[in-house]
Design a protein around this motif. Structure first.
Motif, mmCIF file in Angstrom:
data_model
loop_
_atom_site.group_PDB
_atom_site.id
_atom_site.type_symbol
_atom_site.label_atom_id
_atom_site.label_comp_id
_atom_site.label_asym_id
_atom_site.label_seq_id
_atom_site.Cartn_x
_atom_site.Cartn_y
_atom_site.Cartn_z
ATOM 1 N N THR A 57 97.770 19.130 -16.955
ATOM 2 C CA THR A 57 98.351 19.970 -17.981
ATOM 3 C C THR A 57 99.309 19.122 -18.803
ATOM 4 O O THR A 57 99.584 17.974 -18.478
ATOM 5 C CB THR A 57 99.128 21.135 -17.355
ATOM 6 O OG1 THR A 57 100.254 20.600 -16.648
ATOM 7 C CG2 THR A 57 98.255 21.923 -16.389
ATOM 8 N N GLN A 110 95.506 22.399 -11.063
ATOM 9 C CA GLN A 110 96.718 23.214 -11.123
ATOM 10 C C GLN A 110 96.928 23.833 -12.505
ATOM 11 O O GLN A 110 98.039 24.191 -12.866
ATOM 12 C CB GLN A 110 97.930 22.416 -10.666
ATOM 13 C CG GLN A 110 97.813 21.953 -9.214
ATOM 14 C CD GLN A 110 99.106 22.076 -8.435
ATOM 15 O OE1 GLN A 110 100.194 22.022 -8.983
ATOM 16 N NE2 GLN A 110 98.987 22.256 -7.140
ATOM 17 N N ALA A 111 95.863 23.964 -13.264
ATOM 18 C CA ALA A 111 95.922 24.700 -14.524
ATOM 19 C C ALA A 111 95.694 26.184 -14.297
ATOM 20 O O ALA A 111 95.931 26.995 -15.190
ATOM 21 C CB ALA A 111 94.886 24.156 -15.506
ATOM 22 N N TYR A 112 95.221 26.537 -13.105
ATOM 23 C CA TYR A 112 94.963 27.933 -12.787
ATOM 24 C C TYR A 112 94.900 28.107 -11.273
ATOM 25 O O TYR A 112 94.893 27.135 -10.503
ATOM 26 C CB TYR A 112 93.639 28.408 -13.414
ATOM 27 C CG TYR A 112 92.412 27.888 -12.700
ATOM 28 C CD1 TYR A 112 91.754 28.658 -11.735
ATOM 29 C CD2 TYR A 112 91.902 26.616 -12.962
ATOM 30 C CE1 TYR A 112 90.641 28.173 -11.068
ATOM 31 C CE2 TYR A 112 90.786 26.131 -12.306
ATOM 32 C CZ TYR A 112 90.158 26.922 -11.348
ATOM 33 O OH TYR A 112 89.065 26.443 -10.686
ATOM 34 N N VAL A 124 91.327 35.185 -12.003
ATOM 35 C CA VAL A 124 91.876 33.894 -12.410
ATOM 36 C C VAL A 124 93.289 34.108 -12.936
ATOM 37 O O VAL A 124 93.534 35.017 -13.733
ATOM 38 C CB VAL A 124 91.001 33.250 -13.510
ATOM 39 C CG1 VAL A 124 91.638 31.954 -14.019
ATOM 40 C CG2 VAL A 124 89.597 32.975 -12.984
ATOM 41 N N ILE A 125 94.241 33.281 -12.473
ATOM 42 C CA ILE A 125 95.615 33.315 -12.974
ATOM 43 C C ILE A 125 95.899 31.993 -13.679
ATOM 44 O O ILE A 125 95.948 30.945 -13.017
ATOM 45 C CB ILE A 125 96.647 33.519 -11.847
ATOM 46 C CG1 ILE A 125 96.395 34.816 -11.091
ATOM 47 C CG2 ILE A 125 98.064 33.524 -12.410
ATOM 48 C CD1 ILE A 125 97.397 35.053 -9.967
ATOM 49 N N PRO A 126 96.073 31.962 -14.991
ATOM 50 C CA PRO A 126 96.447 30.713 -15.668
ATOM 51 C C PRO A 126 97.843 30.263 -15.236
ATOM 52 O O PRO A 126 98.749 31.088 -15.055
ATOM 53 C CB PRO A 126 96.426 31.098 -17.154
ATOM 54 C CG PRO A 126 95.649 32.370 -17.225
ATOM 55 C CD PRO A 126 95.896 33.080 -15.928
ATOM 56 N N LEU A 127 98.022 28.952 -15.069
ATOM 57 C CA LEU A 127 99.328 28.373 -14.738
ATOM 58 C C LEU A 127 99.684 27.387 -15.837
ATOM 59 O O LEU A 127 98.914 26.466 -16.124
ATOM 60 C CB LEU A 127 99.270 27.659 -13.384
ATOM 61 C CG LEU A 127 98.886 28.511 -12.174
ATOM 62 C CD1 LEU A 127 98.750 27.629 -10.935
ATOM 63 C CD2 LEU A 127 99.892 29.624 -11.938
ATOM 64 N N HIS A 128 100.852 27.578 -16.443
ATOM 65 C CA HIS A 128 101.233 26.707 -17.553
ATOM 66 C C HIS A 128 102.743 26.700 -17.699
ATOM 67 O O HIS A 128 103.401 27.750 -17.672
ATOM 68 C CB HIS A 128 100.601 27.192 -18.861
ATOM 69 C CG HIS A 128 100.983 26.361 -20.053
ATOM 70 N ND1 HIS A 128 100.522 25.071 -20.228
ATOM 71 C CD2 HIS A 128 101.798 26.631 -21.101
ATOM 72 C CE1 HIS A 128 101.030 24.582 -21.350
ATOM 73 N NE2 HIS A 128 101.812 25.504 -21.890
ATOM 74 N N ALA A 132 103.209 31.833 -14.477
ATOM 75 C CA ALA A 132 101.882 32.357 -14.186
ATOM 76 C C ALA A 132 101.514 33.381 -15.247
ATOM 77 O O ALA A 132 102.297 34.271 -15.568
ATOM 78 C CB ALA A 132 101.862 32.997 -12.799
ATOM 79 N N THR A 135 96.422 38.005 -14.987
ATOM 80 C CA THR A 135 95.185 37.855 -14.243
ATOM 81 C C THR A 135 93.989 38.280 -15.091
ATOM 82 O O THR A 135 94.069 39.217 -15.870
ATOM 83 C CB THR A 135 95.204 38.693 -12.955
ATOM 84 O OG1 THR A 135 95.459 40.063 -13.293
ATOM 85 C CG2 THR A 135 96.276 38.206 -11.995
ATOM 86 N N PRO A 174 88.469 27.213 -15.720
ATOM 87 C CA PRO A 174 88.921 28.601 -15.608
ATOM 88 C C PRO A 174 88.566 29.485 -16.795
ATOM 89 O O PRO A 174 88.651 30.688 -16.708
ATOM 90 C CB PRO A 174 90.438 28.446 -15.515
ATOM 91 C CG PRO A 174 90.721 27.261 -16.393
ATOM 92 C CD PRO A 174 89.554 26.332 -16.205
#
Length: 366
Positions: A57, A110-112, A124-128, A132, A135, A174
């Motif tokens: 990321t 670790q983008a999701y 799917v949960i985006p991580l940025h 978080a 969903t 994702p």
């Protein structure tokens, strides 16, 4: 009584923060292989230059809030970001998750993450940037898999549910996920204990108590025999994989060709091996040795082995978003440890444990 002016108080606060960061940076442990020529410390600039361009990321470059990755705690269910830079990092406050989420599987990029939800579809949960996102339901996926195994970059995943005796392969993660295979596991001769999938989702390996199997349409073919479930790892953007026999300490290369079940011996005498994953450049493997408190690097071409002693037992091996940066230890209430290597140089740094305040009837997490 002496009254401090606001500017002086602000200066003192800034000094305290810088001092704490300096102490954390001083706790960096430098590890050197026997034949490594030199040692250097990691910096923010170096980490940005060495980022895995496919899976990383851009949060490390975000001014004022660099993010090294994310850590999941299962009981109680907590998702945290690791904030800071190597040598001066800390856990974030627990990230907000929907109330119906009961389990989270963080992808290697670790983008999701994939989230299991109470009485609902897998999501799917985006991580940025240390947070978080909302969903997004993954329709048709097994809702409560016993096993989730991601490909190297996280573009594909394989799910297994013993309750319904099914395997699934998902690709396009994702952003555009799709279930591309749903296979009955009833024909598999032994219990499935682990799995691995290539980035394009076309090759799947399964591990059971007697070795490694290639998943074929309607069947499974043994490619390596072993006493106990072997370690499995596909190389990035490749159908080639490594298979590690934990009992004998042998590592094999498997070519994933449709007409051949053979695997060639790559390295031996790695007794005590546990987890295994490919390096970001696809030129080697990382293999943990928890009992020996070390991690091995194995050349994918020559089988050369280098040993790096660690200040902590590597009880896990989870890839963080940046090139060859691995989370090797993370237990609730204890510091987490991060390992990374560049050329012949290796470093480990720790992230101080998150603090808990106990109150009657509840626990407050700081």
């Amino acid at each position: 009584m002496v009254t401090l002016c606001p500017d002086f108080r602000a200066a003192m606060t800034h000094f305290q923060r810088v001092f704490i960061a300096a102490i954390a940076a001083a706790s960096t442990f430098v590890l050197l292989a026997a034949d490594a020529p030199s040692v250097r410390h990691a910096s923010l600039t170096q980490a940005k230059q060495d980022a895995n361009t496919e899976g990383a990321t851009d949060s490390l470059a975000a001014f004022g809030n660099p993010v090294l990755g994310y850590v999941m705690q299962s009981s109680p269910l907590l998702l945290r970001a690791i904030l800071g830079v190597p040598g001066a990092a800390s856990f974030s406050q627990p990230l907000s998750l929907p109330a119906d989420v009961i389990r989270v599987h963080i992808a290697p990029s670790q983008a999701y993450a994939l989230a299991e939800r109470r009485a609902d579809d897998l999501a799917v949960i985006p991580l940025h940037a240390g947070s978080a996102g909302q969903t997004v339901a993954l329709g048709g996926a097994l809702p409560s898999p016993d096993l989730v195994a991601f490909s190297f970059t996280g573009r594909s995943a394989v799910l297994y549910s013993a309750a319904v005796a099914q395997l699934q392969v998902i690709t396009g993660l994702p952003g555009t996920p799709a279930v591309v295979q749903t296979i009955s596991a009833n024909t598999f001769p032994n219990g499935i204990q682990d799995a691995a999938v290539s980035d394009d989702g076309t090759s799947v390996l399964l591990a059971s108590a007697d070795g490694a199997y290639q998943l074929l349409p309607g069947a499974a073919r043994q490619v390596v025999g072993a006493t106990g479930a072997p370690a499995l790892a596909f190389f990035p953007n490749s159908s080639q994989a490594a298979i590690g026999d934990r009992t004998t300490g042998s590592v094999y290369l498997w070519p994933a060709t449709a007409g051949s079940a053979s695997a060639s011996l790559l390295a031996a005498h790695l007794e005590g091996m546990a987890a295994m994953c490919a390096t970001a450049d696809g030129q080697g493997l990382w293999v943990t040795n928890p009992a020996g408190g070390s991690i091995w690097w194995v050349s994918a071409h020559t089988g050369e082995v280098r040993t790096f002693q660690l200040p902590v037992s590597p009880t896990t091996m989870e890839r963080l978003p940046y090139r060859d940066m691995l989370l090797i230890s993370s237990h609730a209430g204890q510091p987490a440890w991060i390992f990374f290597q560049q050329g012949g140089e290796a470093l480990t740094v720790f992230v101080p444990a998150a603090r808990f305040r106990v109150h009657p009837g509840r626990i407050h997490v700081q």
